[in-house]
Design an enzyme around this catalytic site. Sequence first.
Site, PDB file in Angstrom:
ATOM      1  N   TYR A   1      24.416  74.421  73.030  1.00  0.00           N
ATOM      2  CA  TYR A   1      23.013  74.478  72.619  1.00  0.00           C
ATOM      3  C   TYR A   1      22.647  75.905  72.206  1.00  0.00           C
ATOM      4  CZ  TYR A   1      18.006  73.791  72.429  1.00  0.00           C
ATOM      5  OH  TYR A   1      16.717  73.718  71.983  1.00  0.00           O
TER       6      TYR A   1
ATOM      7  N   PHE B   1      10.231  75.713  41.317  1.00  0.00           N
ATOM      8  CA  PHE B   1      11.061  74.615  41.789  1.00  0.00           C
ATOM      9  C   PHE B   1      10.183  73.753  42.682  1.00  0.00           C
ATOM     10  CE2 PHE B   1      13.942  72.217  44.430  1.00  0.00           C
ATOM     11  CZ  PHE B   1      14.605  71.538  43.412  1.00  0.00           C
ATOM     12  N   THR B   2      10.436  72.444  42.670  1.00  0.00           N
ATOM     13  CA  THR B   2       9.536  71.467  43.301  1.00  0.00           C
ATOM     14  C   THR B   2       9.218  71.797  44.763  1.00  0.00           C
ATOM     15  OG1 THR B   2      11.506  70.139  43.715  1.00  0.00           O
ATOM     16  CG2 THR B   2      10.219  69.585  41.758  1.00  0.00           C
TER      17      THR B   2
ATOM     18  N   ASP C   1      15.889  82.931  45.633  1.00  0.00           N
ATOM     19  CA  ASP C   1      16.397  81.608  45.953  1.00  0.00           C
ATOM     20  C   ASP C   1      17.854  81.677  45.491  1.00  0.00           C
ATOM     21  OD1 ASP C   1      17.359  79.052  45.965  1.00  0.00           O
ATOM     22  OD2 ASP C   1      15.465  78.130  45.377  1.00  0.00           O
TER      23      ASP C   1
ATOM     24  N   LYS D   1      24.482  73.152  47.838  1.00  0.00           N
ATOM     25  CA  LYS D   1      24.958  73.356  46.458  1.00  0.00           C
ATOM     26  C   LYS D   1      26.200  74.271  46.477  1.00  0.00           C
ATOM     27  CE  LYS D   1      20.518  71.953  45.817  1.00  0.00           C
ATOM     28  NZ  LYS D   1      19.601  71.631  46.910  1.00  0.00           N
TER      29      LYS D   1
ATOM     30  N   ARG E   1      13.576  65.376  35.105  1.00  0.00           N
ATOM     31  CA  ARG E   1      13.092  66.731  35.370  1.00  0.00           C
ATOM     32  C   ARG E   1      12.082  67.055  34.283  1.00  0.00           C
ATOM     33  NH1 ARG E   1      14.653  68.539  40.594  1.00  0.00           N
ATOM     34  NH2 ARG E   1      12.936  67.076  40.659  1.00  0.00           N
TER      35      ARG E   1
ATOM     36  N   PHE F   1       7.956  62.758  42.523  1.00  0.00           N
ATOM     37  CA  PHE F   1       9.156  62.246  41.850  1.00  0.00           C
ATOM     38  C   PHE F   1      10.119  61.538  42.797  1.00  0.00           C
ATOM     39  CE2 PHE F   1      12.087  65.518  43.365  1.00  0.00           C
ATOM     40  CZ  PHE F   1      11.200  66.500  43.767  1.00  0.00           C
TER      41      PHE F   1
HETATM   42  N1  PM9 Z   1      17.546  70.893  44.796  1.00  0.00           N
HETATM   43  C1  PM9 Z   1      18.348  69.222  43.354  1.00  0.00           C
HETATM   44  O1  PM9 Z   1      18.730  68.062  43.180  1.00  0.00           O
HETATM   45  C2  PM9 Z   1      17.660  68.609  45.733  1.00  0.00           C
HETATM   46  C3  PM9 Z   1      16.688  67.518  45.446  1.00  0.00           C
HETATM   47  S1  PM9 Z   1      15.347  67.840  44.355  1.00  0.00           S
HETATM   48  C4  PM9 Z   1      14.205  68.604  45.404  1.00  0.00           C
HETATM   49  O2  PM9 Z   1      18.415  70.096  42.470  1.00  0.00           O
HETATM   50  C5  PM9 Z   1      16.592  75.005  44.633  1.00  0.00           C
HETATM   51  C6  PM9 Z   1      16.843  75.855  43.446  1.00  0.00           C
HETATM   52  C7  PM9 Z   1      17.034  73.702  44.680  1.00  0.00           C
HETATM   53  C8  PM9 Z   1      16.752  72.889  45.815  1.00  0.00           C
HETATM   54  C9  PM9 Z   1      17.105  71.537  45.873  1.00  0.00           C
HETATM   55  C10 PM9 Z   1      16.033  73.496  46.882  1.00  0.00           C
HETATM   56  C11 PM9 Z   1      15.696  72.721  48.100  1.00  0.00           C
HETATM   57  C12 PM9 Z   1      15.625  74.789  46.782  1.00  0.00           C
HETATM   58  N2  PM9 Z   1      15.907  75.523  45.654  1.00  0.00           N
HETATM   59  O3  PM9 Z   1      17.181  70.143  48.959  1.00  0.00           O
HETATM   60  O4  PM9 Z   1      15.911  71.265  50.751  1.00  0.00           O
HETATM   61  O5  PM9 Z   1      17.714  73.223  43.640  1.00  0.00           O
HETATM   62  O6  PM9 Z   1      18.322  71.687  50.552  1.00  0.00           O
HETATM   63  O7  PM9 Z   1      16.820  72.596  48.889  1.00  0.00           O
HETATM   64  C13 PM9 Z   1      17.840  69.618  44.649  1.00  0.00           C
HETATM   65  P1  PM9 Z   1      17.061  71.341  49.829  1.00  0.00           P
END
Ligand code: PM9
Length: 462
Positions: A72, A124-125, A215, A258, A383, A450
């Site tokens: 833990y 970014f979303t 980011d 990623k 997108r 979305f």
């Molecule tokens: N990106 C993508 O498919 C995951 C689903 S869409 C929200 O591209 C950036 C540049 C991203 C990103 C996720 C996140 C969020 C932050 N910055 O999905 O929470 O491309 O791990 O990261 C998606 P998490």
Amino acid sequence: MIKSWAEPFKIKMVEPIRMTTHQQREVAIEGAGYNTFLLRSDDVYIDLLTDSGTSAMSDYQWAGLMVGDEAYAGSRSFYHLVDAVREVYGYEELVPTHQGRGAEHILSQILIKPGDYIPGNMYFTTTRFHQEHAGGKFVDVIIDEAFDPEDQHPFKGNVDLDKLSALIDEVGSEQIPYISVETNVNMAGGQPLSMANLRATSELCHKHGILVMLDATRALENAWFIKQREGGYEDKSVAEIVREICSYSDGATVSSKKDNLVNIGGFLALRDPKLAEKARALLVAFEGLHTYGGMSGRDMEALARGIEEMVASDDHVRARVGQVEYLGNRLLKAGIPLVQPIGGHGVFIDAMTILPHIPQDEFPAQALAAELYLASGVRGMERGIVSAGRDPATGDHHYPKLELVRLAIPRRVYTQAHMDVVAESVLEVHENRESVGGLRFTYEPESLRFFQARFEPITNRP
Ligand code: PM9
């Protein structure tokens, strides 16, 4: 002399995928409300919805799952992860989270106060959601070239320093806690920023007491493009370039799903121990104890190994980006309008150009993504206007200049033959483009719409 490259791995385990009939896909896409996020993966043939959390891990990473330390507190795997982040990214302070948006949440909460402005190189979303949730307002300061799919600028992710200076003059630096600089800008089509631009952005911000937060989710892919396109970097390794990218910043959020080659995980990394202390105070409330945050010990072990592996040699990223370019070049040669230059993590199809008969508020990219699935079982993602959401102040749609279908390529998952099938599928849909009609909402979520929105066709298909 051999000029081609091949993937620097061989395949040890396979996962069967299912082909479906047109009739099965018709039922599936209607049931999913014409939203590819709502399809079951069993109904998908080639899944290019996202490159997030969809990578194939190496045997070394899988072995890491077995030796992950599930204590833990004070897990050995946490300290392995700290060492990997220090070594590869160069940040001293690590705040582990369950994925990227967990890190964005914490960063936004510790730095943004209501009424603040957060400039960034395109939204970014999830990032913008957390900035607005903390009471801030996102201001786009990316260069104009980013909005033109055909513009060949090699660094379309660059920050426009004039736009940034104008914002500082207008609102004052005390209202700008940090700039959010995304590496290899996702919504612009996986487009990099240059080292020179990042250096100049960092100088300008630091002169005004504004923090620089990256980011760094796709910093590796950005580093590869710098090596290919920016003078003075051709002989450096991507490992050196990633370190230099991070050196101009005060911290970073990373979705490890990623570049980092794992299926779940992420982190906030910082230089300032005082800021890290604030972040950890929130971490224990929203994610988990400061030595695991949002991850199990085995997740952290696989992540530490993924971070080391992504920069162990340039061969990995060469093959990764090379596969995206292979698909993109096949489509370009056949006359499909795409965002150019071809990006790092996917091919972005220009739906506005392909479907000029569908107005933007009838969601051309959403309709095109649904059509591609229907025709072939290939799943991509909208997108465009649906992803852009509404302005919280006015309630109106944001109307983004880019209306795209993204075919994101998972890392180390598909073969060149899969890419050939995808290319043929896109060409088939392109040939029949005049028969594609617009959509309207049957359900519209209030935020990040979305993911879960549902639609229906406006007119019956011809
Ligand atoms: N990106 C993508 O498919 C995951 C689903 S869409 C929200 O591209 C950036 C540049 C991203 C990103 C996720 C996140 C969020 C932050 N910055 O999905 O929470 O491309 O791990 O990261 C998606 P998490």
